[in-house]
Design an enzyme around this catalytic site. Structure first.
Site, PDB file in Angstrom:
ATOM      1  N   GLN A 146       2.145   7.538  16.377  1.00 19.01           N
ATOM      2  CA  GLN A 146       1.546   8.817  16.182  1.00 19.01           C
ATOM      3  C   GLN A 146       1.403   9.551  14.791  1.00 19.01           C
ATOM      4  O   GLN A 146       2.367   9.194  14.213  1.00 19.01           O
ATOM      5  CB  GLN A 146       2.606   9.956  16.627  1.00 19.01           C
ATOM      6  CG  GLN A 146       1.744  11.324  17.310  1.00 19.01           C
ATOM      7  CD  GLN A 146       3.024  12.278  17.951  1.00 19.01           C
ATOM      8  OE1 GLN A 146       3.786  12.376  17.125  1.00 19.01           O
ATOM      9  NE2 GLN A 146       2.033  13.547  18.223  1.00 19.01           N
ATOM     10  N   GLN A 159      -1.510   5.182  21.521  1.00 19.26           N
ATOM     11  CA  GLN A 159      -1.001   5.598  20.099  1.00 19.26           C
ATOM     12  C   GLN A 159      -2.361   6.635  19.945  1.00 19.26           C
ATOM     13  O   GLN A 159      -3.110   6.739  20.311  1.00 19.26           O
ATOM     14  CB  GLN A 159      -0.985   4.826  19.418  1.00 19.26           C
ATOM     15  CG  GLN A 159      -1.662   4.059  18.869  1.00 19.26           C
ATOM     16  CD  GLN A 159      -2.074   2.961  19.632  1.00 19.26           C
ATOM     17  OE1 GLN A 159      -1.703   2.998  20.871  1.00 19.26           O
ATOM     18  NE2 GLN A 159      -2.052   1.452  18.917  1.00 19.26           N
ATOM     19  N   VAL A 171     -11.694   2.838  13.923  1.00 15.94           N
ATOM     20  CA  VAL A 171     -13.169   3.626  13.700  1.00 15.94           C
ATOM     21  C   VAL A 171     -14.848   2.441  13.913  1.00 15.94           C
ATOM     22  O   VAL A 171     -14.924   2.322  15.043  1.00 15.94           O
ATOM     23  CB  VAL A 171     -13.708   4.898  13.151  1.00 15.94           C
ATOM     24  CG1 VAL A 171     -15.115   5.142  13.461  1.00 15.94           C
ATOM     25  CG2 VAL A 171     -13.040   6.041  13.477  1.00 15.94           C
ATOM     26  N   ASN A 225      -6.349   9.346   8.474  1.00 16.73           N
ATOM     27  CA  ASN A 225      -7.722   8.647   8.797  1.00 16.73           C
ATOM     28  C   ASN A 225      -8.876   9.580   8.663  1.00 16.73           C
ATOM     29  O   ASN A 225      -8.917  11.043   9.007  1.00 16.73           O
ATOM     30  CB  ASN A 225      -7.960   8.539  10.147  1.00 16.73           C
ATOM     31  CG  ASN A 225      -7.016   7.312  10.309  1.00 16.73           C
ATOM     32  OD1 ASN A 225      -6.716   6.577   9.243  1.00 16.73           O
ATOM     33  ND2 ASN A 225      -5.954   7.597  11.838  1.00 16.73           N
ATOM     34  N   PRO A 257       2.314   3.102  12.796  1.00 14.60           N
ATOM     35  CA  PRO A 257       2.737   4.256  13.513  1.00 14.60           C
ATOM     36  C   PRO A 257       2.340   4.585  15.103  1.00 14.60           C
ATOM     37  O   PRO A 257       1.078   5.023  15.043  1.00 14.60           O
ATOM     38  CB  PRO A 257       2.791   5.484  12.517  1.00 14.60           C
ATOM     39  CG  PRO A 257       1.279   5.033  12.192  1.00 14.60           C
ATOM     40  CD  PRO A 257       1.327   3.534  11.876  1.00 14.60           C
ATOM     41  N   TYR A 313       0.570  -1.237  -0.077  1.00 18.61           N
ATOM     42  CA  TYR A 313       0.113   0.350  -0.165  1.00 18.61           C
ATOM     43  C   TYR A 313       0.244   1.064  -0.195  1.00 18.61           C
ATOM     44  O   TYR A 313       0.877   1.879  -1.122  1.00 18.61           O
ATOM     45  CB  TYR A 313      -0.772  -0.314   1.623  1.00 18.61           C
ATOM     46  CG  TYR A 313      -2.073   0.733   0.953  1.00 18.61           C
ATOM     47  CD1 TYR A 313      -3.097   1.004   0.378  1.00 18.61           C
ATOM     48  CD2 TYR A 313      -2.399   2.291   1.693  1.00 18.61           C
ATOM     49  CE1 TYR A 313      -4.087   1.998   0.546  1.00 18.61           C
ATOM     50  CE2 TYR A 313      -2.889   3.282   2.499  1.00 18.61           C
ATOM     51  CZ  TYR A 313      -3.883   3.147   1.383  1.00 18.61           C
ATOM     52  OH  TYR A 313      -4.391   4.374   1.344  1.00 18.61           O
TER      53      TYR A 313
HETATM   54  N1  LIG Z   1     -10.662   6.502   4.032  1.00 16.38           N
HETATM   55  C1  LIG Z   1      -8.829   6.548   4.454  1.00 16.38           C
HETATM   56  O1  LIG Z   1      -8.565   7.286   5.742  1.00 16.38           O
HETATM   57  C2  LIG Z   1      -7.730   7.431   3.928  1.00 16.38           C
HETATM   58  C3  LIG Z   1      -6.735   7.595   3.675  1.00 16.38           C
HETATM   59  C4  LIG Z   1      -5.745   8.280   2.881  1.00 16.38           C
HETATM   60  C5  LIG Z   1      -5.537   7.753   2.066  1.00 16.38           C
HETATM   61  N2  LIG Z   1      -7.644   6.719   1.243  1.00 16.38           N
HETATM   62  C6  LIG Z   1      -8.168   6.650  -0.466  1.00 16.38           C
HETATM   63  O2  LIG Z   1      -8.957   7.142  -0.722  1.00 16.38           O
HETATM   64  C7  LIG Z   1      -8.871   5.826  -1.122  1.00 16.38           C
HETATM   65  C8  LIG Z   1     -10.374   5.907  -1.306  1.00 16.38           C
HETATM   66  O3  LIG Z   1     -10.109   5.402   0.491  1.00 16.38           O
HETATM   67  P1  LIG Z   1     -11.743   4.470   0.724  1.00 16.38           P
HETATM   68  O4  LIG Z   1     -11.884   4.610   2.267  1.00 16.38           O
HETATM   69  O5  LIG Z   1     -13.080   4.917  -0.232  1.00 16.38           O
HETATM   70  O6  LIG Z   1     -11.356   2.683   0.691  1.00 16.38           O
HETATM   71  P2  LIG Z   1     -12.684   1.958  -0.620  1.00 16.38           P
HETATM   72  O7  LIG Z   1     -11.984   0.764  -0.175  1.00 16.38           O
HETATM   73  O8  LIG Z   1     -14.292   1.778   0.359  1.00 16.38           O
HETATM   74  O9  LIG Z   1     -12.981   2.060  -1.913  1.00 16.38           O
HETATM   75  C9  LIG Z   1     -11.533   2.346  -2.935  1.00 16.38           C
HETATM   76  C10 LIG Z   1     -12.391   1.687  -3.982  1.00 16.38           C
HETATM   77  O10 LIG Z   1     -11.634   1.595  -5.372  1.00 16.38           O
HETATM   78  C11 LIG Z   1     -12.266   0.093  -5.268  1.00 16.38           C
HETATM   79  N3  LIG Z   1     -11.536  -0.118  -6.279  1.00 16.38           N
HETATM   80  C12 LIG Z   1     -10.232  -1.480  -5.676  1.00 16.38           C
HETATM   81  N4  LIG Z   1      -9.189  -1.579  -6.558  1.00 16.38           N
HETATM   82  C13 LIG Z   1      -9.831  -1.500  -7.924  1.00 16.38           C
HETATM   83  C14 LIG Z   1      -9.436  -1.270  -8.755  1.00 16.38           C
HETATM   84  N5  LIG Z   1      -8.453  -2.326  -8.994  1.00 16.38           N
HETATM   85  N6  LIG Z   1      -9.838  -1.107  -9.985  1.00 16.38           N
HETATM   86  C15 LIG Z   1     -10.996  -0.411 -10.129  1.00 16.38           C
HETATM   87  N7  LIG Z   1     -11.972   0.001  -8.584  1.00 16.38           N
HETATM   88  C16 LIG Z   1     -10.605  -0.565  -7.637  1.00 16.38           C
HETATM   89  C17 LIG Z   1     -12.578  -0.899  -4.227  1.00 16.38           C
HETATM   90  O11 LIG Z   1     -13.764  -2.023  -5.263  1.00 16.38           O
HETATM   91  C18 LIG Z   1     -13.536   0.753  -3.782  1.00 16.38           C
HETATM   92  O12 LIG Z   1     -14.854   1.052  -3.920  1.00 16.38           O
HETATM   93  C19 LIG Z   1      -8.467   5.341  -1.818  1.00 16.38           C
HETATM   94  O13 LIG Z   1      -7.625   5.339  -3.102  1.00 16.38           O
HETATM   95  C20 LIG Z   1      -6.874   5.031  -0.513  1.00 16.38           C
HETATM   96  O14 LIG Z   1      -5.829   5.025  -0.523  1.00 16.38           O
HETATM   97  C21 LIG Z   1      -8.165   6.809   2.135  1.00 16.38           C
END
Ligand SMILES: NC(=O)c1ccc[n+]([C@@H]2O[C@H](COP(=O)([O-])OP(=O)(O)OC[C@H]3O[C@@H](n4cnc5c(N)ncnc54)[C@H](O)[C@@H]3O)[C@@H](O)[C@H]2O)c1
Length: 317
Positions: A280, A213, A192, A178, A278, A149
Site C-alpha cells: 500500500q 494492493q 497503468v 505514482n 509495497p 533506484y
Molecule cells: N512518473 C512517476 O510516477 C514518478 C514517480 C516518482 C518519481 N519520479 C521521478 O521523476 C523523474 C522523471 O520521471 P519520468 O516518469 O518522466 O521517467 P522517464 O524515464 O520517462 O524520464 C526520465 C528521463 O531521464 C533521462 N535520463 C536517464 N538517465 C539519464 C542520465 N544519466 N543523463 C541524462 N538523462 C537521463 C531519460 O532518458 C528520460 O528522458 C525521475 O527522476 C523519476 O525518478 C517519477
C-alpha cells in the site's frame, strides 16, 4: 515597458514522460528552456513539437558528467523511473541519481540557480506507516533489486540538504508518487501503461498478487502544476514535499476502469508479486496543500480516458 529577459530553465531528463510535459508548461509560461537528456528512457519524439521553437534547446547529455551552462532554475528529473529501465543497468541508475545530483548541485552553486530534485515515494520503501508524511524515514531494503533506484534517490536527497546546509543554496525536494498520463512508455512495465496496452491489444490483463494492493494515481497535468508552484516558493521552502493523489485504488479497481474505458474483452490473470513490491502506498499531502495551495484534482477516470486516447493514437499498438 519592455519585458525582461526570459527565465533560463534547465530540465534534466526533459525528454521523458514528466520532463516533456514540464517543458510544454515552461515554454507556455515564456521561459527559455534547455533540456539535457541522454535518451536512455526518454525520446526525442516527446519533444518533437517543440523543435525549432526559439526558446527551446535540446542537448544530448548524460548528467553523470558535469555540465557548464548559464541558467536561473534547474529541474533535476534525469533518472529512469520504471523498474524495467532502472534495473537494466543498476550501477548507472545509482550514478545517475548520485553523480547527477552532485553535478547539478555544482552547477546550481556556480550559477546561483534554484534547483528542484524530483525524488520519489520509493524513498519510503515498503512503508510501515500509512499514509506517509514527509517526516517518515522509510523502510528500505539497501541490497535488493530496487535499491539502485530507492537508495540512489535517498542519497540524492541527502546531497541536496547537505548543499543547503553547507552552502545555503535554494533547494527544493519533492517526493513524487505514482503519476500517469500521455507519453508514458507503452513498454515500461508500470501498471497503468501495462493495463491499458493489454486491454487495447485484447490480451489478458496481468494483475500481480491478488490485486488488493492499492496505489494512488496522480494525473500528469496536476503534477506539473505542483512542480512549477514548488519552484516558485520562497528560498526557505526546501521540502521535502509529497506530491501525489490521495485517492486510493486497488489494482482490481484500476483494471476494471481500464477495461470499461477501452471497451476491451480482456480477462484478468494473476501472477506472483515482484520482490519488494509495497502492499500500500498513499501520500499525506497536507504539506503540499498548506505550502503550495495544491492538491491533485483530475479524477482517475478522466485522466485514464486521456491516457487511453494517447495510447490508441500514438502508434503504441
Ligand atoms: N512518473 C512517476 O510516477 C514518478 C514517480 C516518482 C518519481 N519520479 C521521478 O521523476 C523523474 C522523471 O520521471 P519520468 O516518469 O518522466 O521517467 P522517464 O524515464 O520517462 O524520464 C526520465 C528521463 O531521464 C533521462 N535520463 C536517464 N538517465 C539519464 C542520465 N544519466 N543523463 C541524462 N538523462 C537521463 C531519460 O532518458 C528520460 O528522458 C525521475 O527522476 C523519476 O525518478 C517519477
Amino acid at each position: 515597458m519592455a519585458e525582461g529577459p526570459a527565465k533560463r530553465v534547465l530540465v534534466t531528463g526533459g525528454a521523458g514522460f514528466l520532463g516533456s510535459h514540464l517543458c510544454d508548461r515552461l515554454i507556455a509560461d515564456g521561459c527559455d528552456v534547455l533540456v539535457a537528456d541522454n535518451f536512455f528512457s526518454g525520446a526525442k519524439e516527446n519533444l518533437a513539437h517543440l523543435a525549432g521553437h526559439p526558446r527551446f534547446e535540446l542537448l544530448r547529455h548524460d548528467v553523470t558528467f558535469p555540465l557548464y551552462v548559464e541558467v536561473d532554475e534547474i529541474y533535476n528529473l534525469a533518472c529512469p523511473a520504471s523498474p524495467i529501465y532502472y534495473q537494466h543497468d543498476p550501477v548507472q541508475t545509482t550514478k545517475t541519481s548520485v553523480h547527477g545530483a552532485i553535478n547539478m548541485l555544482g552547477l546550481a552553486k556556480r550559477t546561483g540557480a534554484r534547483i528542484l530534485q524530483a525524488s520519489t515515494s520509493e524513498v519510503y520503501g515498503d512503508p510501515a506507516e500509512h499514509p506517509q508524511t514527509e517526516d517518515y524515514w522509510g523502510n528500505v531494503n539497501p541490497i535488493g533489486v530496487r535499491s539502485c533506484y530507492d537508495e540512489g534517490k535517498r542519497c540524492a536527497e541527502t546531497l541536496f540538504f547537505d548543499y543547503r546546509r553547507q552552502h545555503g543554496m535554494p533547494i527544493k525536494v519533492v517526493r513524487i508518487f505514482n503519476t500517469y498520463g500521455p507519453r508514458m512508455r507503452p513498454d515500461d512495465g508500470r501498471v497503468v501503461s501495462n493495463f491499458i496496452m493489454q486491454a487495447l491489444r485484447g490480451e489478458d490483463i496481468t494483475v500481480y498478487g491478488d490485486g488488493s494492493q492499492t496505489r494512488s494515481f496522480c494525473y500528469v497535468d496536476d503534477l506539473i502544476e505542483a512542480l512549477v508552484r514548488t519552484m516558485a516558493t520562497p528560498d526557505d521552502v526546501t521540502g521535502p514535499i509529497n506530491l501525489g493523489s490521495t485517492g486510493e485504488f486497488t489494482m482490481l479497481e484500476l483494471a476494471a476502469a481500464v477495461i470499461e474505458l477501452t471497451g476491451s474483452a480482456s480477462r484478468l490473470v494473476f501472477a506472483p508479486l515482484p520482490s519488494d513490491d509495497p502492499a500500500q502506498r498513499r501520500p499525506d499531502t497536507t504539506r503540499a496543500e498548506t505550502t503550495l495551495g495544491w492538491r491533485a484534482t483530475t479524477p482517475l477516470r478522466e485522466g485514464l480516458a486521456r491516457t487511453v486516447e494517447y495510447f490508441r493514437t500514438a502508434g503504441a499498438l
